[in-house]
Design a protein around this motif. Structure first.
Motif, PDB file in Angstrom:
ATOM      1  N   ARG A 207      -2.749  52.707  46.397  1.00  0.00           N
ATOM      2  CA  ARG A 207      -2.418  52.424  47.787  1.00  0.00           C
ATOM      3  C   ARG A 207      -3.456  53.125  48.653  1.00  0.00           C
ATOM      4  O   ARG A 207      -3.916  54.214  48.317  1.00  0.00           O
ATOM      5  CB  ARG A 207      -1.023  52.934  48.141  1.00  0.00           C
ATOM      6  CG  ARG A 207       0.115  52.103  47.556  1.00  0.00           C
ATOM      7  CD  ARG A 207       1.448  52.715  47.933  1.00  0.00           C
ATOM      8  NE  ARG A 207       2.569  51.971  47.415  1.00  0.00           N
ATOM      9  CZ  ARG A 207       3.343  51.149  48.126  1.00  0.00           C
ATOM     10  NH1 ARG A 207       3.112  50.990  49.413  1.00  0.00           N
ATOM     11  NH2 ARG A 207       4.342  50.506  47.575  1.00  0.00           N
ATOM     12  N   SER A 230      -3.005  49.132  52.702  1.00  0.00           N
ATOM     13  CA  SER A 230      -3.345  48.588  51.394  1.00  0.00           C
ATOM     14  C   SER A 230      -3.625  47.090  51.405  1.00  0.00           C
ATOM     15  O   SER A 230      -4.263  46.578  50.483  1.00  0.00           O
ATOM     16  CB  SER A 230      -2.219  48.883  50.395  1.00  0.00           C
ATOM     17  OG  SER A 230      -2.054  50.276  50.228  1.00  0.00           O
ATOM     18  N   THR A 438      -3.943  47.986  46.916  1.00  0.00           N
ATOM     19  CA  THR A 438      -5.164  47.397  47.457  1.00  0.00           C
ATOM     20  C   THR A 438      -5.531  46.067  46.796  1.00  0.00           C
ATOM     21  O   THR A 438      -6.358  45.331  47.324  1.00  0.00           O
ATOM     22  CB  THR A 438      -6.348  48.368  47.323  1.00  0.00           C
ATOM     23  OG1 THR A 438      -6.492  48.758  45.950  1.00  0.00           O
ATOM     24  CG2 THR A 438      -6.128  49.618  48.176  1.00  0.00           C
TER      25      THR A 438
END
Length: 506
Positions: A207, A230, A438
């Motif tokens: 994240r 993210s 992400t």
């Protein structure tokens, strides 16, 4: 307090700073390129100065022309916004040498933190956790191979002189390293005029969580909670929220205190953001410092009630922090969608052109930071961000619900935007429960494309079945109504052609 401030930016952030100046009784002055002559920030300012042709390297990146305009206007300070020269230590120093005040961190801290390897070394000294990797730029491919073997694959190559995804490459195996290093260095050179890159251990499914800080000239530093960033496409944030759904008060405190330690170690002043990666075990690691106001600052403002741009101006004017750490309390949840002039159905290709219709949402908990209007021509020369749509709610669920109907109410015609994509995301089950990292958006887009491909295949199958049924019915009707005299049979090739054309239209 200042009497006049020059805003060295454009678009929605220039408008945002203009409004903060108005609230403080300060006269806002702006600069503009030839492409932005009819832009909203030019219309709203008290004074506007042309600084060059459309390319940013000949206008918004010309620090000398910006300083000249500020002196000509009689401005006392320059607010850089974000992007362009906002994190350029040389520009901040030139502003100071011209007898003006730079509304942001001092150039010494900016210089120290702008070099990512120096920032990592400073973070280690301040006992801020960092991702395993180098604290000096990679010398050559042999050095890169030795470091990568030491920390273990996968690794990340990152530009030492800047961020924003430029000069960044994920390397999963030794075979990928030579080409990835060459591309990262070339990209870093093009973006920052510095080919230096360094290596970090790649954290799987992290994240991206950042901590907002404020610091005055008198050694006082506070943190104002975190933002979840993210949801990214090619390392560029698209949707942010505050607070992060993964955080709790204890993790927030530890991340905030780490951010404060780093700011103090760097002698940091004004507003800034300390960015971290958080792994699946909720360990956090220093990523970088953004020495400026962030695009996503509104979500922090919504949950804290603190106007960050006004605080920037006050701090630059030499005022001490009016807030203490115990004054900061997070209330509710806020989500921001960055509305870009891009076509999600065409690999996010920029969509320049005239905005024919612009209808923006309103209502409880809704905020819009916009730099555009109906009739304006979106230029091709700059970042395609049009506006930021923010929704606040007492809970994350309520904020999402408000964002849903806000996106439904948003109407922008004449160009393509990312609004339709966001309407899908805020209904996605993983997003609703905060199961994000992400890599979320890349997975979402891949699943979306696969689902559409499957849907197209099913549509073609159904179309073929319908065409075949129509063909059978017509053939039966033709036989039943056929005259006694023989007629030439219909061509099978002709019927097949008709079926194909019918299927392609369904």
């Amino acid at each position: 307090m200042f009497r006049k401030i020059l805003i060295a930016n454009r678009g929605e952030i220039a408008v945002r700073v203009i409004r903060a100046c108005r609230e403080l009784g300060i006269s806002p002055v702006v600069v503009y390129s030839e492409a932005d002559e009819r832009s909203l920030h030019v219309r709203l300012a008290d004074e506007a100065y042309l600084i060059g042709p459309p390319p940013s390297v000949e206008s918004y990146l010309r620090g000398d022309r910006i300083i000249e305009a500020a002196l000509r206007a009689g401005a006392e300070a320059i607010h850089p916004g974000y992007g362009f020269l906002a994190e350029n230590a040389e520009f901040a120093r030139a502003v100071e040498e011209a007898g003006l005040i730079f509304i942001g961190p001092n150039w010494r801290a900016m210089e120290q933190l702008g070099q990512k390897t120096q920032a990592r070394a400073l973070a280690r000294a301040a006992e801020v956790p960092i991702v395993p990797g180098t604290e000096e730029p990679i010398r050559d491919l042999t050095h890169a191979r030795a470091i990568a073997d030491q920390v273990g694959y996968p690794v990340m190559l990152k530009a030492a002189a800047g961020g924003g995804g430029k000069g960044m490459r994920l390397v999963r195996s030794p075979e990928e390293l030579p080409s990835a290093l060459a591309m990262a260095q070339a990209e870093a050179q093009a973006a920052f005029k510095d080919p230096s890159v360094y290596i970090e251990k790649a954290i799987e499914r992290p994240r991206h969580i950042e901590m907002q800080i404020l610091a005055d000239r008198y050694g006082q530093v506070i943190y104002l909670g975190e933002r979840e960033c993210s949801l990214q496409r090619r390392h560029q944030k698209v949707i942010e929220e505050a607070p992060a759904s993964v955080n709790d008060p204890e993790l927030r405190r530890r991340m905030g205190e780490a951010a404060v330690r780093l700011a103090r170690a760097a002698g940091y002043t004004n507003a800034g953001t300390v960015e971290f990666l958080v792994d699946e075990a909720r360990n956090f690691y220093f990523l970088e410092v953004n020495a400026r106001i962030q695009v996503e600052h509104p979500v922090t403002e919504m949950v804290t009630g603190v106007d960050l741009v006004r605080e920037q101006i006050r701090l630059a004017a030499g005022e001490p922090l009016r807030l203490r750490q115990e004054d900061i309390h997070l209330r509710g949840s806020a989500i921001e969608c960055r509305i870009y002039a891009e076509d999600p159905e065409n690999d996010f290709f920029p969509s320049a052109g005239r905005i024919e219709t612009l209808r923006l949402p309103a209502g409880p908990g809704i905020r819009v930071d916009s730099g555009v209007y109906a009739g304006w021509e979106v230029p091709i020369h700059y970042d395609p961000l049009l506006l930021k749509l923010v929704a606040w709610g007492e809970t994350r669920q309520q904020a999402i619900e408000r964002m849903r109907w806000a996106l439904e109410e948003t109407v922008i015609t004449g160009i393509r935007t990312t609004v339709p994509l966001y309407r899908e995301i805020v209904r996605d089950p993983d997003f609703l429960v905060g199961r994000i990292d992400t890599g979320y958006l890349a997975r979402f887009l891949a699943a979306r494309e696969q689902e559409r491909s499957s849907g197209d295949a099913l549509l073609l199958r159904d179309a073929a079945l319908i065409a075949a049924a129509v063909f059978a019915v017509r053939e039966r009707e033709a036989r039943e109504s056929a005259p006694a005299t023989p007629t030439a049979p219909q061509s099978v090739w002709k019927w097949q052609g008709r079926m194909f054309r019918l299927a392609s239209r369904l």
